[in-house]
Design a protein around this motif. Structure first.
Motif, PDB file in Angstrom:
ATOM      1  N   PHE A   1       3.332  12.266   3.920  1.00  0.00           N
ATOM      2  CA  PHE A   1       4.613  11.619   3.627  1.00  0.00           C
ATOM      3  C   PHE A   1       4.448  10.108   3.499  1.00  0.00           C
ATOM      4  CE2 PHE A   1       6.982  15.270   5.968  1.00  0.00           C
ATOM      5  CZ  PHE A   1       6.685  16.112   4.912  1.00  0.00           C
ATOM      6  N   GLY A   2       3.421   9.567   4.151  1.00  0.00           N
ATOM      7  CA  GLY A   2       3.152   8.134   4.038  1.00  0.00           C
ATOM      8  C   GLY A   2       2.765   7.718   2.630  1.00  0.00           C
ATOM      9  N   LEU A   3       2.347   8.688   1.807  1.00  0.00           N
ATOM     10  CA  LEU A   3       1.971   8.395   0.422  1.00  0.00           C
ATOM     11  C   LEU A   3       3.181   8.056  -0.450  1.00  0.00           C
ATOM     12  CD1 LEU A   3      -0.684  11.212  -0.049  1.00  0.00           C
ATOM     13  CD2 LEU A   3      -1.143   8.758   0.000  1.00  0.00           C
ATOM     14  N   VAL A   4       4.397   8.338   0.055  1.00  0.00           N
ATOM     15  CA  VAL A   4       5.597   8.037  -0.735  1.00  0.00           C
ATOM     16  C   VAL A   4       6.565   7.119   0.011  1.00  0.00           C
ATOM     17  CG1 VAL A   4       5.518  10.093  -2.175  1.00  0.00           C
ATOM     18  CG2 VAL A   4       6.661  10.215   0.029  1.00  0.00           C
ATOM     19  N   THR A   5       6.078   6.507   1.101  1.00  0.00           N
ATOM     20  CA  THR A   5       6.950   5.607   1.856  1.00  0.00           C
ATOM     21  C   THR A   5       6.351   4.202   1.880  1.00  0.00           C
ATOM     22  OG1 THR A   5       5.853   6.444   3.859  1.00  0.00           O
ATOM     23  CG2 THR A   5       8.035   7.329   3.349  1.00  0.00           C
ATOM     24  N   PRO A   6       7.097   3.205   1.399  1.00  0.00           N
ATOM     25  CA  PRO A   6       6.603   1.820   1.422  1.00  0.00           C
ATOM     26  C   PRO A   6       6.408   1.353   2.859  1.00  0.00           C
ATOM     27  CG  PRO A   6       8.528   2.075   0.013  1.00  0.00           C
ATOM     28  CD  PRO A   6       8.423   3.329   0.817  1.00  0.00           C
ATOM     29  N   PRO A   7       5.573   0.324   3.073  1.00  0.00           N
ATOM     30  CA  PRO A   7       4.935  -0.506   2.038  1.00  0.00           C
ATOM     31  C   PRO A   7       3.659   0.076   1.440  1.00  0.00           C
ATOM     32  CG  PRO A   7       4.477  -1.387   4.212  1.00  0.00           C
ATOM     33  CD  PRO A   7       5.416  -0.252   4.424  1.00  0.00           C
ATOM     34  N   TYR A   8       3.026   1.090   2.110  1.00  0.00           N
ATOM     35  CA  TYR A   8       1.787   1.640   1.538  1.00  0.00           C
ATOM     36  C   TYR A   8       2.132   2.510   0.330  1.00  0.00           C
ATOM     37  CZ  TYR A   8      -2.582   4.126   1.029  1.00  0.00           C
ATOM     38  OH  TYR A   8      -3.715   4.677   0.505  1.00  0.00           O
ATOM     39  N   GLY A   9       2.667   3.705   0.554  1.00  0.00           N
ATOM     40  CA  GLY A   9       3.232   4.563  -0.491  1.00  0.00           C
ATOM     41  C   GLY A   9       2.472   4.589  -1.807  1.00  0.00           C
ATOM     42  N   LEU A  10       1.176   4.935  -1.758  1.00  0.00           N
ATOM     43  CA  LEU A  10       0.340   4.832  -2.947  1.00  0.00           C
ATOM     44  C   LEU A  10       0.837   5.708  -4.099  1.00  0.00           C
ATOM     45  CD1 LEU A  10      -2.137   3.504  -4.138  1.00  0.00           C
ATOM     46  CD2 LEU A  10      -3.540   5.311  -3.136  1.00  0.00           C
ATOM     47  N   CYS A  11       1.229   6.953  -3.794  1.00  0.00           N
ATOM     48  CA  CYS A  11       1.723   7.848  -4.855  1.00  0.00           C
ATOM     49  C   CYS A  11       3.023   7.331  -5.453  1.00  0.00           C
ATOM     50  CB  CYS A  11       1.920   9.266  -4.308  1.00  0.00           C
ATOM     51  SG  CYS A  11       0.368  10.124  -3.990  1.00  0.00           S
ATOM     52  N   LEU A  12       3.868   6.738  -4.606  1.00  0.00           N
ATOM     53  CA  LEU A  12       5.117   6.159  -5.095  1.00  0.00           C
ATOM     54  C   LEU A  12       4.836   4.962  -5.996  1.00  0.00           C
ATOM     55  CD1 LEU A  12       8.196   6.099  -5.098  1.00  0.00           C
ATOM     56  CD2 LEU A  12       8.120   4.753  -2.991  1.00  0.00           C
ATOM     57  N   LEU A  13       3.865   4.140  -5.618  1.00  0.00           N
ATOM     58  CA  LEU A  13       3.501   2.984  -6.441  1.00  0.00           C
ATOM     59  C   LEU A  13       2.974   3.430  -7.810  1.00  0.00           C
ATOM     60  CD1 LEU A  13       1.697   0.781  -3.768  1.00  0.00           C
ATOM     61  CD2 LEU A  13       3.886   0.275  -4.859  1.00  0.00           C
ATOM     62  N   ILE A  14       2.140   4.484  -7.818  1.00  0.00           N
ATOM     63  CA  ILE A  14       1.593   4.991  -9.076  1.00  0.00           C
ATOM     64  C   ILE A  14       2.707   5.535  -9.961  1.00  0.00           C
ATOM     65  CG2 ILE A  14       0.152   6.817 -10.081  1.00  0.00           C
ATOM     66  CD1 ILE A  14      -1.673   6.522  -7.595  1.00  0.00           C
ATOM     67  N   SER A  15       3.584   6.345  -9.375  1.00  0.00           N
ATOM     68  CA  SER A  15       4.678   6.954 -10.150  1.00  0.00           C
ATOM     69  C   SER A  15       5.653   5.903 -10.662  1.00  0.00           C
ATOM     70  CB  SER A  15       5.416   7.989  -9.289  1.00  0.00           C
ATOM     71  OG  SER A  15       4.540   8.995  -8.842  1.00  0.00           O
ATOM     72  N   ALA A  16       6.002   4.929  -9.805  1.00  0.00           N
ATOM     73  CA  ALA A  16       6.931   3.882 -10.221  1.00  0.00           C
ATOM     74  C   ALA A  16       6.329   3.042 -11.339  1.00  0.00           C
ATOM     75  CB  ALA A  16       7.284   2.996  -9.025  1.00  0.00           C
ATOM     76  N   SER A  17       5.025   2.799 -11.282  1.00  0.00           N
ATOM     77  CA  SER A  17       4.348   2.043 -12.331  1.00  0.00           C
ATOM     78  C   SER A  17       4.413   2.786 -13.664  1.00  0.00           C
ATOM     79  CB  SER A  17       2.892   1.801 -11.934  1.00  0.00           C
ATOM     80  OG  SER A  17       2.189   1.172 -12.975  1.00  0.00           O
TER      81      SER A  17
END
Length: 436
Positions: free
Chosen positions: A373-389
């Motif tokens: 779940f940390g992969l989609v929660t800021p500030p780390y959220g790497l998967c969220l950063l990739i998808s948002a980009s």
């Protein structure tokens, strides 16, 4: 001089937090934070720390990490992801929410092949986010569902995090793979139910009901790729291959499909794939080394024993301890990559879980799901950063939808904590000797 435990912890943890706050990469911050303690404590030498790093690399099972990454990159480069998306479309596209359901289904299929959430977010996102936006879906929802569904990549077997966890804590990787299957499917069901709710509220379109001919073509196109989890999981459960060997099989099979069968990978593409795999594997494995040195120093100063004593004195019980463990993994996952967190926090909390009579496999799945779940929660959220980009949006713009989609997923985590047999049933059935 001999540094007391409290001072050593303050230097290690405080130094690490300050370095991370200063935007120093986590892998480097873990290593640099140990330098003051090594410099001042007479019992420690730089060679001792380097030896601990080397010992962490000297693990046959960790060879699975670069090979699973290679398999994922070959799948993306070889257009095999496109075939999985087409199969997911004929299987679920007719449901309310159309492409949203396809997004969840293809992440589930991709997870059974790659073991990497970031590869899932990048490979599926660059196709499905533009397609969903074009069909009238809110771009924020498209980005959020892509990011949240990609976390199944490290929960549904095979999983790179499970390989690392098993290698670091000497737990059967095969048992962890089997233990992650049911929670992964439950998360997929929760995501599909959420997409259904969105579709009813916002009147999102379906992708149309497929004909038998379309279904057969999609199944034929993706059928060979779908054999990958059969080889990987079946080989491990059947005792034919080790987890590392199964990763090599997955990578070789992906190469054969892309280069010889589908002929969608050229020699030049292969060079790029190998470069990207080497780069990402180096980052992950370097983090394992520095995190192992950091974790060993915490153990040297008896931090795990002190935490066990504290938790035992508080008398939380099995359920309360499991909740605290999940909360700590969720908190660390907000700021730090999953692999160093496993090595640092996982090894510290492992004695705590044992003292609370939490099964090691259940403890592992609680930790891995929480970290996912940390992969989609800021500030780390790497998967969220990739998808948002990919979607051309700021992370803040999609947070509301991410929170809505995450809530049912957190409920699944609570069910795992309440009913550990959900996790343990499949390993007990198929690999009883590995989880005694």
């Amino acid at each position: 001089m001999i540094i007391p435990t409290g001072v050593a912890c303050l230097i290690l943890v405080g130094g690490f937090v300050l370095l991370v706050a200063a935007r120093v990469p986590v892998a480097f911050a873990l290593g640099i934070a140990t330098i003051p303690v090594v410099a001042f404590d007479l019992r420690l030498t730089p060679f001792l720390i380097m030896d601990r790093m080397f010992q962490s690399y000297n693990s046959f099972i960790l060879l699975a990490v670069p090979f699973f990454l290679l398999a994922a990159n070959l799948m993306n480069s070889g257009k095999i992801t496109d075939r999985l998306i087409e199969l997911a479309r004929v299987l679920t596209g007719w449901l309310p929410g159309g492409l949203g359901q396809v997004n969840v289904a293809v992440s589930m299929l991709f997870a059974g092949i790659s073991g990497s959430s970031t590869a899932d977010a990048a490979g599926c996102g660059k196709i499905l986010i533009p397609a969903m936006t074009k069909q009238g879906y809110d771009p924020r929802f498209a980005v959020a569902i892509t990011a949240c569904s990609s976390v199944m990549g490290v929960i549904i077997p095979p999983s790179i995090l499970m390989v690392v966890w098993g290698g670091v804590m000497s737990i059967s990787v095969g048992a962890l793979f089997l233990a992650g299957a049911i929670p992964g499917l439950m998360i997929a069901a929760a995501l599909m139910a959420t997409v259904y709710g969105y579709a009813k509220v916002y009147d999102y379109p379906t992708a149309g009901r497929p004909t038998f001919g379309e279904f057969w073509l999609a199944l034929k196109g993706a059928g060979l790729a779908m054999l990958t989890p059969v080889f990987v999981i079946g080989g491990i459960v059947g005792g034919i291959v080790t987890p590392t060997e199964s990763a090599i099989v997955a990578a070789f099979y992906s190469f054969v499909l892309g280069f010889f069968v589908y002929r969608s990978i050229s020699a030049r593409d292969l060079v790029d794939v190998l470069y990207d795999t080497g780069r990402f594997a180096a980052i992950s494995l370097f983090a394992i080394g520095t995190a192992s040195a950091f974790g060993w120093m915490l153990a040297f100063y008896n931090v795990p024993r002190l935490i066990v004593g504290l938790m035992t004195s508080l008398e939380f019980g099995q359920f309360g301890t499991a909740l605290v463990i999940a909360a700590l993994f969720l908190l660390f996952g907000l700021f730090i990559d999953a692999i160093p967190t496993i090595i640092i926090l996982g090894t510290v909390l492992f004695p705590v879980a044992t003292a609370a009579d939490i099964h090691p496999v259940a403890f592992a799945i609680i930790g891995i799901v929480s970290l996912a779940f940390g992969l989609v929660t800021p500030p780390y959220g790497l998967c969220l950063l990739i998808s948002a980009s990919i979607g051309g949006l700021n992370v803040v713009q999609v947070l509301r939808d991410v929170v809505i989609i995450l809530l049912p997923m957190l409920l699944i985590l609570l069910i795992i904590i309440l009913l550990p047999e959900v996790v343990l049933w499949l390993p007990k059935l198929l690999l009883p000797n590995s989880i005694r």
